[in-house]
Design an enzyme around this catalytic site. Structure first.
Site, PDB file in Angstrom:
ATOM      1  N   THR A  97     -85.487  -1.369   6.123  1.00 28.19           N
ATOM      2  CA  THR A  97     -84.226  -2.058   6.389  1.00 28.19           C
ATOM      3  C   THR A  97     -83.971  -2.968   5.196  1.00 28.19           C
ATOM      4  O   THR A  97     -84.715  -3.907   4.934  1.00 28.19           O
ATOM      5  CB  THR A  97     -84.303  -2.882   7.679  1.00 28.19           C
ATOM      6  OG1 THR A  97     -84.593  -2.005   8.766  1.00 28.19           O
ATOM      7  CG2 THR A  97     -82.973  -3.586   7.949  1.00 28.19           C
ATOM      8  N   LYS A 172     -77.981   0.056  10.526  1.00 29.66           N
ATOM      9  CA  LYS A 172     -79.183  -0.648  10.968  1.00 29.66           C
ATOM     10  C   LYS A 172     -78.907  -2.135  11.140  1.00 29.66           C
ATOM     11  O   LYS A 172     -79.428  -2.772  12.073  1.00 29.66           O
ATOM     12  CB  LYS A 172     -80.324  -0.435   9.968  1.00 29.66           C
ATOM     13  CG  LYS A 172     -81.626  -1.182  10.317  1.00 29.66           C
ATOM     14  CD  LYS A 172     -82.183  -0.778  11.681  1.00 29.66           C
ATOM     15  CE  LYS A 172     -83.380  -1.626  12.110  1.00 29.66           C
ATOM     16  NZ  LYS A 172     -84.573  -1.422  11.287  1.00 29.66           N
ATOM     17  N   LYS A 240     -85.856 -11.439   7.883  1.00 27.11           N
ATOM     18  CA  LYS A 240     -85.307 -10.799   6.682  1.00 27.11           C
ATOM     19  C   LYS A 240     -84.073  -9.974   7.031  1.00 27.11           C
ATOM     20  O   LYS A 240     -83.046 -10.049   6.360  1.00 27.11           O
ATOM     21  CB  LYS A 240     -86.383  -9.933   6.035  1.00 27.11           C
ATOM     22  CG  LYS A 240     -85.916  -9.080   4.866  1.00 27.11           C
ATOM     23  CD  LYS A 240     -85.603  -7.635   5.262  1.00 27.11           C
ATOM     24  CE  LYS A 240     -86.818  -6.901   5.775  1.00 27.11           C
ATOM     25  NZ  LYS A 240     -86.528  -5.481   6.089  1.00 27.11           N
TER      26      LYS A 240
END
Length: 293
Positions: A97, A172, A240
């Site tokens: 990701t 995502k 993150k």
């Protein structure tokens, strides 16, 4: 004849994913920053490569799943990185990701060298990786996706082509936005049910099959109750992801209050020492806050 696959990143997710490819009869080259994390795969028949550069040169398809966008940028764009050592005509797939803009940069720099790139982040955590039931969101050229769709189907159950380069990452991030505030809701619902003296198993039986049902509730809810915070997906990596989603949202001029609140809670969780625990550990922060009050 099956393509030779190079796999970079054999951690919590990558080890299982590469293992499924081996079991499906693919020749798999592996590289990981910590070599011992690839030992199990080597024992199963994978070939260890001493560098990303060597792995890239020896593989037809190179798959990566690492930690942060900075890691992705390094393994793809550095002098000893994938794009400088993969052969023309090869296909590279980043399943980390990461940033949609970085995905586009890798795509463009790859094309200039005759290398085809897909961004294909996944959802489903360690359970999905172990069971080969991952959701895979793919961005890039459709004809390249068609060439390797069978590889995706070895490691995932729900594989969806999302369009141009970067769209896999955007999808995502949409997924992570949907999860972010929902994780807090799952934790708060469990705390409330326990405080009300309910049988938590009976509560799960009722609410996970109704409007409140979610993957987080069914898979991480029981772990929250048990106090099992082993990482299927690290707190630090979730932070993150939320950071990238916030940056992209701001770039689009969007306001995301649920995402912003969830990020602030997980930042506090990390500061409390849980950065290397699973995302379900957020319940402990909320319980500790209750005790203080």
């Amino acid at each position: 004849m099956k393509k030779t696959i190079g796999f970079v990143g054999t951690g919590v997710m990558g080890k299982s994913m590469a293992g499924h490819l081996l079991n499906a009869g693919y020749e798999v080259n592996v590289y990981n920053r910590t070599k011992s994390k690839a030992d199990e795969l080597v024992n199963q028949g994978a070939t260890w490569c001493e560098s990303v550069a060597l792995l890239s040169h020896k593989s037809d398809v190179i798959i990566s799943i690492v930690g942060y966008p900075s890691d992705v940028e390094s393994i793809y764009l550095d002098e000893q990185g994938i794009l400088n050592h993969a052969q023309s005509g090869s296909i590279v797939i980043d399943m980390t990701t990461s940033s949609p803009e970085l995905a586009k940069k890798i795509y463009e720099e790859g094309l200039a060298k005759g290398i085809h790139s897909l961004d294909a982040p996944v959802s489903g955590g360690d359970i999905g990786a172990k069971n080969a039931t991952l959701t895979i969101m793919v961005g890039g050229d459709k004809d390249i996706y068609n060439q390797i769709e069978d590889i995706f189907k070895v490691i995932g159950k729900n594989v969806v082509y999302q369009g141009q380069s970067g769209n896999g990452q955007h999808t995502k991030l949409s997924n992570q936005i949907a999860i972010a505030a929902g994780m807090l809701g799952v934790a708060e619902a469990i705390i409330y049910a326990e405080e009300a003296g309910l049988n938590i198993d009976h509560v799960f039986d009722s609410i996970e099959h109704g409007a409140a049902g979610s993957w987080s509730l069914s898979n991480l809810g029981p772990k929250m109750v048990e106090g099992n915070y082993a990482p299927g997906f690290y707190v630090k990596h979730f932070i993150k992801d939320m950071k990238i989603a916030i940056e992209e949202s701001e770039r689009m001029g969007l306001y995301m209050p649920g995402l912003l609140k969830a990020k602030s809670v997980y930042d506090a969780l990390s500061e409390a020492g849980y950065e290397n625990e699973g995302t379900q550990s957020v319940i402990q922060l909320l319980k500790d806050a209750i005790k203080k009050n």
